[in-house]
Motif scaffolding. Sequence first.
Motif, short mmCIF file in Angstrom:
data_model
loop_
_atom_site.label_atom_id
_atom_site.label_comp_id
_atom_site.label_asym_id
_atom_site.label_seq_id
_atom_site.Cartn_x
_atom_site.Cartn_y
_atom_site.Cartn_z
N UNK A 100 0.84 -1.20 0.00
CA UNK A 100 0.00 0.00 0.00
C UNK A 100 0.88 1.25 0.00
N UNK A 101 1.92 1.24 0.82
CA UNK A 101 2.83 2.38 0.87
C UNK A 101 3.41 2.69 -0.50
N UNK A 102 3.91 1.67 -1.18
CA UNK A 102 4.57 1.91 -2.47
C UNK A 102 3.58 2.16 -3.60
N UNK A 103 2.35 1.66 -3.47
CA UNK A 103 1.32 2.06 -4.44
C UNK A 103 1.03 3.55 -4.31
N UNK A 134 11.23 8.72 -7.12
CA UNK A 134 9.98 7.99 -6.90
C UNK A 134 9.89 6.72 -7.74
N UNK A 135 10.57 6.68 -8.87
CA UNK A 135 10.51 5.49 -9.72
C UNK A 135 11.04 4.24 -9.04
N UNK A 140 10.34 -1.43 -5.38
CA UNK A 140 10.01 -1.75 -4.00
C UNK A 140 8.60 -2.32 -3.88
N UNK A 141 7.70 -1.85 -4.73
CA UNK A 141 6.35 -2.42 -4.79
C UNK A 141 6.43 -3.88 -5.24
N UNK A 142 7.24 -4.15 -6.25
CA UNK A 142 7.41 -5.53 -6.73
C UNK A 142 8.01 -6.42 -5.63
N UNK A 143 8.98 -5.90 -4.89
CA UNK A 143 9.57 -6.66 -3.79
C UNK A 143 8.53 -6.94 -2.71
#
Length: 154
Positions: A100-103, A134-135, A140-143
Amino acid sequence: MTVHFQVPEVASGSYWYLAFLRWSMVAIFIWFGIQKFTPYAAEAIAPLIANSPFMSWLSVFGVRGEAKIIGTIELTTVAVLIVGSVIAMASAVGAAMACVTFLLTTSFVFSTPGITQKSSTGFPIVSTLLGQFLLKDIALLAASLTLLLASLSP
């Protein structure tokens, strides 16, 4: 359908290497979470929050207040990720919190004015250092998603 949880890095199979993901995310969340309690970081994230359709409501707490709330959530995510190294359900919850954070932070690329601009082909390009920063949240979202999915046993 019943959901079963597991601590991926100690589950049967070859998931031991996911410990690298968990502990790197712990380090990142500690670093970023603590920074949110500094005036510098609070001012730096204020325009991102102000332009976010999901987070702009935090402005009622002021620049320092909104940063402290985010920092507290990030440090809570750290705690849940750490507990998740031994408790299966916490593994999934911590990874979901990270997702949620990285989304949310990835959405800043699209909601903050001036981060992207259209190229001659119409495809948006990242035009600022902030956008480039930010990219990394896509990886990090994938991780985080990898850890979340591995925390759900088949």
